[in-house]
Write an enzyme that holds these catalytic residues in place. Structure first.
Site, PDB file in Angstrom:
ATOM      1  N   ARG A 121     -12.690 -42.939 -47.801  1.00 26.50           N
ATOM      2  CA  ARG A 121     -13.310 -44.051 -47.171  1.00 26.50           C
ATOM      3  C   ARG A 121     -14.878 -43.644 -47.228  1.00 26.50           C
ATOM      4  O   ARG A 121     -15.411 -44.819 -47.569  1.00 26.50           O
ATOM      5  CB  ARG A 121     -13.511 -42.783 -45.901  1.00 26.50           C
ATOM      6  CG  ARG A 121     -12.299 -43.266 -44.764  1.00 26.50           C
ATOM      7  CD  ARG A 121     -12.390 -42.773 -43.542  1.00 26.50           C
ATOM      8  NE  ARG A 121     -14.095 -43.084 -42.971  1.00 26.50           N
ATOM      9  CZ  ARG A 121     -13.768 -42.915 -41.642  1.00 26.50           C
ATOM     10  NH1 ARG A 121     -13.867 -41.702 -41.412  1.00 26.50           N
ATOM     11  NH2 ARG A 121     -15.211 -43.545 -41.190  1.00 26.50           N
ATOM     12  N   ASP A 144     -24.629 -34.693 -45.838  1.00 25.98           N
ATOM     13  CA  ASP A 144     -23.865 -35.661 -46.327  1.00 25.98           C
ATOM     14  C   ASP A 144     -23.073 -34.837 -47.762  1.00 25.98           C
ATOM     15  O   ASP A 144     -22.258 -34.392 -47.758  1.00 25.98           O
ATOM     16  CB  ASP A 144     -23.606 -36.809 -45.846  1.00 25.98           C
ATOM     17  CG  ASP A 144     -23.045 -37.377 -45.549  1.00 25.98           C
ATOM     18  OD1 ASP A 144     -23.738 -38.731 -44.951  1.00 25.98           O
ATOM     19  OD2 ASP A 144     -23.074 -37.023 -44.553  1.00 25.98           O
ATOM     20  N   ARG A 196     -20.979 -37.427 -32.208  1.00 28.11           N
ATOM     21  CA  ARG A 196     -20.824 -39.139 -32.486  1.00 28.11           C
ATOM     22  C   ARG A 196     -21.273 -39.298 -31.566  1.00 28.11           C
ATOM     23  O   ARG A 196     -21.132 -40.351 -31.186  1.00 28.11           O
ATOM     24  CB  ARG A 196     -20.563 -39.751 -33.364  1.00 28.11           C
ATOM     25  CG  ARG A 196     -19.598 -38.265 -34.425  1.00 28.11           C
ATOM     26  CD  ARG A 196     -20.324 -38.620 -35.209  1.00 28.11           C
ATOM     27  NE  ARG A 196     -20.987 -39.277 -36.557  1.00 28.11           N
ATOM     28  CZ  ARG A 196     -20.315 -39.672 -37.307  1.00 28.11           C
ATOM     29  NH1 ARG A 196     -19.495 -38.975 -37.814  1.00 28.11           N
ATOM     30  NH2 ARG A 196     -21.208 -40.475 -37.960  1.00 28.11           N
ATOM     31  N   ASN A 219     -23.683 -45.671 -47.121  1.00 23.86           N
ATOM     32  CA  ASN A 219     -23.870 -45.757 -46.627  1.00 23.86           C
ATOM     33  C   ASN A 219     -25.610 -47.199 -45.854  1.00 23.86           C
ATOM     34  O   ASN A 219     -26.243 -47.376 -44.941  1.00 23.86           O
ATOM     35  CB  ASN A 219     -24.500 -44.516 -45.828  1.00 23.86           C
ATOM     36  CG  ASN A 219     -23.360 -43.728 -45.648  1.00 23.86           C
ATOM     37  OD1 ASN A 219     -22.316 -44.371 -45.387  1.00 23.86           O
ATOM     38  ND2 ASN A 219     -23.556 -42.605 -45.652  1.00 23.86           N
TER      39      ASN A 219
HETATM   40  C1  EPZ Z   1     -25.406 -41.867 -40.942  1.00 23.81           C
HETATM   41  O1  EPZ Z   1     -24.393 -41.393 -39.902  1.00 23.81           O
HETATM   42  C2  EPZ Z   1     -24.379 -41.120 -41.512  1.00 23.81           C
HETATM   43  N1  EPZ Z   1     -23.223 -42.960 -42.238  1.00 23.81           N
HETATM   44  C3  EPZ Z   1     -23.398 -40.440 -42.433  1.00 23.81           C
HETATM   45  O2  EPZ Z   1     -23.261 -40.337 -43.473  1.00 23.81           O
HETATM   46  C4  EPZ Z   1     -25.167 -39.515 -42.083  1.00 23.81           C
HETATM   47  O3  EPZ Z   1     -24.258 -37.801 -41.949  1.00 23.81           O
HETATM   48  C5  EPZ Z   1     -25.937 -39.562 -40.748  1.00 23.81           C
HETATM   49  O4  EPZ Z   1     -26.575 -40.302 -40.527  1.00 23.81           O
HETATM   50  C6  EPZ Z   1     -27.090 -38.163 -40.838  1.00 23.81           C
HETATM   51  O5  EPZ Z   1     -27.882 -38.708 -42.188  1.00 23.81           O
HETATM   52  C7  EPZ Z   1     -23.646 -44.324 -42.173  1.00 23.81           C
HETATM   53  O6  EPZ Z   1     -24.957 -44.272 -42.427  1.00 23.81           O
HETATM   54  C8  EPZ Z   1     -22.592 -45.391 -41.653  1.00 23.81           C
HETATM   55  P1  EPZ Z   1     -27.584 -40.568 -37.064  1.00 23.81           P
HETATM   56  P2  EPZ Z   1     -25.404 -41.462 -38.238  1.00 23.81           P
HETATM   57  O7  EPZ Z   1     -27.062 -41.100 -35.650  1.00 23.81           O
HETATM   58  O8  EPZ Z   1     -25.819 -42.993 -37.704  1.00 23.81           O
HETATM   59  C9  EPZ Z   1     -26.991 -37.766 -32.752  1.00 23.81           C
HETATM   60  C10 EPZ Z   1     -21.197 -40.127 -44.876  1.00 23.81           C
HETATM   61  O9  EPZ Z   1     -19.945 -39.123 -44.995  1.00 23.81           O
HETATM   62  N2  EPZ Z   1     -27.124 -38.595 -32.196  1.00 23.81           N
HETATM   63  O10 EPZ Z   1     -28.795 -40.643 -37.549  1.00 23.81           O
HETATM   64  O11 EPZ Z   1     -24.176 -41.817 -37.021  1.00 23.81           O
HETATM   65  C11 EPZ Z   1     -25.556 -37.366 -34.205  1.00 23.81           C
HETATM   66  O12 EPZ Z   1     -24.456 -37.058 -32.758  1.00 23.81           O
HETATM   67  C12 EPZ Z   1     -21.268 -40.187 -43.294  1.00 23.81           C
HETATM   68  O13 EPZ Z   1     -21.855 -40.645 -45.443  1.00 23.81           O
HETATM   69  C13 EPZ Z   1     -27.100 -38.923 -30.848  1.00 23.81           C
HETATM   70  O14 EPZ Z   1     -27.271 -38.037 -30.103  1.00 23.81           O
HETATM   71  O15 EPZ Z   1     -26.136 -40.767 -37.452  1.00 23.81           O
HETATM   72  C14 EPZ Z   1     -26.569 -36.563 -34.629  1.00 23.81           C
HETATM   73  O16 EPZ Z   1     -26.098 -35.573 -33.742  1.00 23.81           O
HETATM   74  C15 EPZ Z   1     -20.797 -38.920 -41.963  1.00 23.81           C
HETATM   75  N3  EPZ Z   1     -27.107 -39.715 -30.593  1.00 23.81           N
HETATM   76  C16 EPZ Z   1     -27.731 -36.492 -35.387  1.00 23.81           C
HETATM   77  O17 EPZ Z   1     -27.983 -37.945 -33.970  1.00 23.81           O
HETATM   78  C17 EPZ Z   1     -26.963 -41.460 -31.183  1.00 23.81           C
HETATM   79  O18 EPZ Z   1     -26.676 -42.303 -30.402  1.00 23.81           O
HETATM   80  C18 EPZ Z   1     -27.718 -37.411 -36.631  1.00 23.81           C
HETATM   81  O19 EPZ Z   1     -26.676 -39.114 -36.168  1.00 23.81           O
HETATM   82  C19 EPZ Z   1     -26.722 -41.113 -31.948  1.00 23.81           C
HETATM   83  C20 EPZ Z   1     -26.759 -40.232 -33.164  1.00 23.81           C
END
Ligand code: EPZ
Length: 415
Positions: free
Chosen positions: A395, A303, A121, A23
């Protein structure tokens, strides 16, 4: 279909060298779009998601030169405004190319990222931020098309400290005209690592108490950077030691990045020691009851929720986990229960009643971390566990079967 066959019941013992963080590597590869000069990234993990993001940036005009754990990303031809859809659909981190393309070309078209088993997501925080910086969104049904005469600095408040949105907006702001302040940003180590890289590329970024401030530049230069270790891989292998009552040390880690996780292990009565770049969990007893709420960093990482639940399913007493980051991240629970675990799902809370033993069976990995949880359960279960959809686990975890064999696990991977 790639699958893992595990003969359970062996104590895992030994050392694992941890890879670079997936990440952190993914946004670092995307940052190559912000300059025409070469970016040299060290400690890049050998993962499907990294291969996908490198294919994405090469479809946009970059030349990717892999050299073992190092990758060089240089200019090959002028950037184009649209990546090949198949790469973005495979992995949402490729969505982050939108802002950098917009800042460089004034135009970008990217397919909407697919959801996955851990929830819808959405990307609304990303798009709202880009609009605040001057992007006009022509959102089609399955693609996002943006135009911007000029990307200008803006004051942006994130409704939630989204990791991806924070990374996306920082990269875009780095080439904006004027200053951007992102309030309520994510502060994960992977976000901080991206900021370190961008600073080496000439970006001017301040991490304040409640915001991240970026003074936009006309251009950024190439740089060389070593990706931070993967705290999620490290936590997973420590839990593999815990669930088998073993003695496992993870090396090339930053213990500080694991603080909330280690606090929970301590609360569960597991003993571990740590040095400046290693953590060792030894003499693992069955983890005691804990209450955990997942949260943005520095809270307990979502995670590591599935792997922790696997370990707690063989723990003592009754534990409770609240999953507050994603709206669905329990798809692996029915498989654990089929192995003999006693886990109840109540809304976004899991209630886990520790059992004395699990029994091996055939299961399928719903996603990266859920799959890891099922592998951990298989390592501790009586008899044989077969985990299908290994490609999903790979992945996020490289050479998991090899690493587990080195630790004494009886694990065979077959296609
Ligand atoms: C990152 O995902 C990581 N992926 C995820 O890891 C990790 O679980 C997550 O951050 C939380 O720490 C990468 O960095 C590639 P978020 P991301 O935006 O950025 C909501 C793994 O297994 N949200 O922090 O997609 C979302 O739905 C993966 O390595 C909105 O509502 O996570 C979630 O409920 C899985 N609108 C919360 O925020 C948006 O525009 C956190 O999502 C964006 C997010």
């Amino acid at each position: 279909m790639e699958h893992l066959v595990i003969e359970g019941g062996r104590r895992l013992e030994g050392k694992v060298a941890i890879d670079g963080a997936k990440n952190a590597a993914l946004p670092a590869c995307v940052a190559s779009l912000l300059t025409d000069e070469p970016l040299i990234l060290h400690h890049i993990p050998d993962l499907r998601d990294v291969t996908t993001v490198l294919a994405t940036v090469s479809s946009l005009g970059k030349r990717v030169i892999p050299r073992g754990e190092t990758v060089e990303i240089a200019r090959e031809r002028p950037l184009v405004e649209k990546p090949e859809a198949r790469y973005v659909e495979q992995m949402r981190a490729s969505f982050l190319v939108l802002g950098p393309l917009l800042a460089r070309l004034g135009r970008a078209i990217v397919p909407l990222p697919g959801g996955c088993t851990i929830g819808r997501r959405p990307v609304d925080f990303h798009l709202q931020g880009l609009q605040a910086m001057g992007a006009r969104v022509e959102e089609a049904t399955d693609a996002v098309s943006l135009r911007a005469e000029k990307i200008r600095g803006a004051e942006i408040e994130l409704p939630y400290p989204s990791v991806g949105a924070t990374e996306h907006l920082i990269m875009t702001a780095a080439l904006a005209e004027g200053e951007t302040r992102i309030k309520n940003p994510a502060r994960e180590p992977e976000v901080m690592d991206l900021i370190e890289l961008l600073r080496k590329m000439g970006a001017e970024i301040e991490v304040e108490t409640h915001a991240i401030r970026v003074a936009g530049k006309d251009r950024l230069r190439g740089a060389e950077h070593t990706i931070i270790p993967d705290r999620l891989e490290a936590g997973t292998y420590l839990l593999a030691g815990a669930i088998t009552g073993g003695d496992v040390a993870v090396h090339r880690v930053v213990p500080e990045h694991l603080r909330a996780f280690l606090d929970v292990l301590r609360e569960a009565g597991l003993s571990f020691s740590a040095g400046d770049d290693w953590v060792r969990l030894s003499g693992a007893s069955r983890p005691g009851p804990v209450r955990v709420v997942t949260a943005p960093y520095p809270g307990f990482p979502t995670d590591l929720q599935p792997p922790l639940v696997a370990a707690l399913s063989l723990g003592r007493g009754e534990s409770r986990i609240d999953e507050k980051v994603f709206d669905r991240r329990f798809d692996y629970v029915p498989s654990l229960n089929r192995m003999g675990a006693r886990i109840e799902i109540r809304g976004d809370t899991l209630e886990i009643r520790g059992v004395a033993a699990l029994t091996g069976t055939t299961v399928a990995a719903p996603d990266i971390r859920a799959g890891a949880a099922l592998v951990l359960a298989g390592l501790a279960a009586r008899g044989r566990t077969t985990v299908y959809q290994m490609e999903k686990i790979e992945r996020g975890y490289s050479a998991m079967d090899e690493k587990l064999r080195v630790l004494g696990g009886q694990v065979e991977r077959s296609a």
